[in-house]
Design an enzyme around this catalytic site. Structure first.
Site: not given
Length: 631
Positions: A301, A337
């Protein structure tokens, strides 16, 4: 370039002797205006396009114009930017100082350094504000770098999508600019795209870091739409993000974009579990946090501010198909994230050699953010996922420190200069856990809040971080044996490796313990003094000791390098590094080992599970090793 005051003066001095990979600091970007037109259809690349000039295996391109407003900090007659695989020359480059045109004599590309030098006909003076405009062509290559092309298949058709991955650094493949994390600026993005494509029944739409400024203008009869986005906050180039997709969307508090057939809505429950912790930090800085699952993506990610990109398997969880460990993986990746929205985006390392300020925090906070969900057993997962990789990687002389500036076998030319991910992410996260345990939550999180507020939208250093904790420590009154936070943890952050401790009783009756330390190396023939370290491979040991007296398990925390630690008399057994809170290996010697083996044989559950895991892992590491004796 917004930098902490501690390094601003030193940076100007270093500029004269800078690494060739690094950009000079005589110009500071203030704002980018990027207009980009992406041709997704390989059969429609516009008029007069010669595909034979494209890079290998590339059939799509984009046309773009980038304007950069800059302030001159030191007089110069050249502009040096990062640029790679972008086609432009003198004829498509212009410069203004106020209303005055500044002549450009040449444009020179250095592909090896991934730079372009624009030579000027006159000198730009200190404090001058200039506007550079470049029109160019770039390529949508199928390589997952920069602004790239990929596809998914639906109903036997190949559906092309364009998306981006800028960290690497790869923003220089999308727009010419200052592609280092220390050069923060605002961005105004406009994307031109085709709403309808011959292979899809769905409408295409663009995404970027910020919300739409207004509805797209699709009045052009040629089938192209123009979408403007709100101006960003100040951020680094590697956090910019672009996407043109025809994905379906799951709209919650945030938005999850995915290919039409991918995944379920279980993500929504995963996301909400972390909200209370992340709201504790501070404002996030942007008005949205969209998540997009891509069919082709190199990393797990990427924390683009306002538009986080993922591999499909890193974001989408199918509750009817996937096992529980997949749910934990997705939750942990998303949590990682979202932690980056503060640690990495809101505040950002000045260069990649202090990447731990981004990644170690995101690693550690991703587990902290899941602590409220007891089913996920985050403490156990952190030990299982992070300790073995870090300990194994850091047991050689070819490792690197967390802060990868010195003690790294000579500074590596080029980029990213971050070092091993097992050190930056895993060891860095472990050291943060250790700092939290020994400072306590009030100091640890209070110091972080002050750090985020003081350095928002800028580029602090590790010294700034430890100073924030030190100030909070003094405010709260936590004692560290007369030393500062930096004194205690700099040897863990700024030199590679870790120690193993030899532990034995000082006296069979009083049961105090004696501690000696030595650097742990997997190869006994390696020179333990190499590469040279200003800390001489000695570490202040944050020691948590547990000992059993009757039915009571007691804990004691202290700092020691070597010497004696007094415990109570008549103890049944003692454990060093209880609950696996610190980063070292432990070799028990003599009666203390016999006592521990005896209790493990009779009643292993009387020893906490984390400690049992620590004991077993260390003795597997010692097996067959000949260099674990300390004279």
């Amino acid at each position: 370039m917004k930098l902490s005051q501690a390094i601003f003066g030193a940076l100007n001095l270093a500029n004269a002797q800078r690494d060739a990979w690094r950009l000079p600091t005589d110009l500071d970007p203030l704002n980018y205006n990027i207009q980009i037109k992406a041709f997704l259809d390989p059969d429609d690349q516009g008029k007069n396009e010669d595909l034979s000039t494209y890079p290998a295996n590339t059939f799509q391109h984009f046309d773009a114009t980038t304007s950069i407003k800059m302030n001159c900090t030191t007089a110069t007659s050249q502009i040096v930017l990062n640029s790679l695989f972008l086609d432009f020359d003198v004829s498509t480059t212009s410069l203004k100082k106020g209303n005055k045109d500044v002549g450009i004599s040449s444009v020179y590309f250095d592909k090896d350094l991934e730079q372009v030098t624009i030579m000027l006909n006159e000198e730009i003076k200190e404090n001058d504000e200039i506007d550079l405009m470049i029109k160019y062509k770039g390529y949508l290559q199928p390589n997952n770098f920069g602004f790239y092309i990929s596809y998914y298949e639906d109903a036997g058709k190949r559906n092309y999508v364009a998306s981006s991955q800028m960290q690497g650094p790869y923003a220089r493949r999308v727009f010419p600019g200052f592609d280092e994390p220390g050069f923060k600026a605002t961005y105004e993005i406009t994307m031109e795209y085709q709403k309808s494509m011959p292979w899809s029944d769905l409408e295409y739409y663009p995404l970027s870091n910020m919300p739409y400024k207004s509805s797209a203008d699709c009045t052009n009869t040629s089938g192209w739409c123009v979408q403007e986005f709100d101006k960003t906050v100040e951020m680094s180039s590697y956090l910019t993000a672009f996407a043109i997709v025809d994905f379906g969307s799951v709209n919650t508090v945030t938005s999850v974009e995915k290919t039409p057939g991918a995944g379920s809505n279980e993500f929504c429950n995963v996301c909400s579990a972390r909200a209370s912790f992340f709201q504790y930090c501070s404002e996030m800085g942007v008005g949205k946090a969209d998540q997009i699952a891509l069919p082709d993506f190199n990393a797990g990610a990427m924390e683009n501010w306002g538009l986080v990109t993922y591999r499909e398997q890193s974001l989408l969880y199918d509750m009817n198909r996937d096992r529980f460990d997949r749910k934990f993986y997705v939750a942990n990746v998303v949590s990682h994230e979202m932690a980056h929205m503060w640690f990495g985006d809101f505040v950002t390392c000045q260069f990649w050699d202090e990447l731990w300020l981004n990644e170690a925090f995101a690693t550690f906070i991703s587990y902290v953010g899941l602590e409220e969900n007891r089913d996920l057993e985050t403490g156990r997962a952190f030990i299982a996922n992070r300790y073995p990789a870090a300990l194994q990687h850091d047991q050689t002389t070819s490792s690197n420190p967390i802060v990868n500036i010195e003690n790294n076998n000579g500074k590596v030319d080029g980029h990213p200069k971050a070092g091993s991910s097992n050190i930056i992410y895993s060891k860095g996260g472990i050291i943060l856990k250790n700092i939290r345990c020994f400072l306590g939550d009030e100091v640890f999180f209070g110091g972080l809040q002050n750090y985020l507020e003081e350095f928002k939208y800028s580029n602090p250093t590790t010294y700034d971080l430890t100073a924030a904790w030190e100030n909070m420590r003094n405010e709260v009154g936590v004692l560290l044996k007369g030393k500062t936070v930096g004194d205690h943890w700099d040897p863990w952050l700024r030199q590679m490796g870790y120690p193993f401790l030899t532990v034995k009783y000082t006296d069979e009756n009083t049961k105090g313990i004696n501690i000696a330390q030595k650097r742990f190396l997997n190869n006994p023939d390696d020179d333990a003094s190499k590469p040279s370290s200003s800390f001489d491979y000695k570490w202040p040991i944050p020691l948590q000791t547990a000992f059993k007296t009757g039915s009571d398990m007691k804990y004691m925390s202290t700092w020691i390098e070597e010497g004696d630690v007094n415990l109570e008399s008549n103890i049944d057994f003692a454990i060093v590094n209880a609950d696996y809170v610190s980063f070292f290996r432990t070799k028990y010697d003599g009666q203390i080992l016999d006592d521990l083996v005896n209790v493990l044989s009779v009643d292993h559950k009387s020893v906490p599970s984390f400690t049992r895991a620590n004991f077993v892992a260390d003795y597997f590491a010692f097996a067959g090793k000949q260099a674990t004796d300390i004279g």
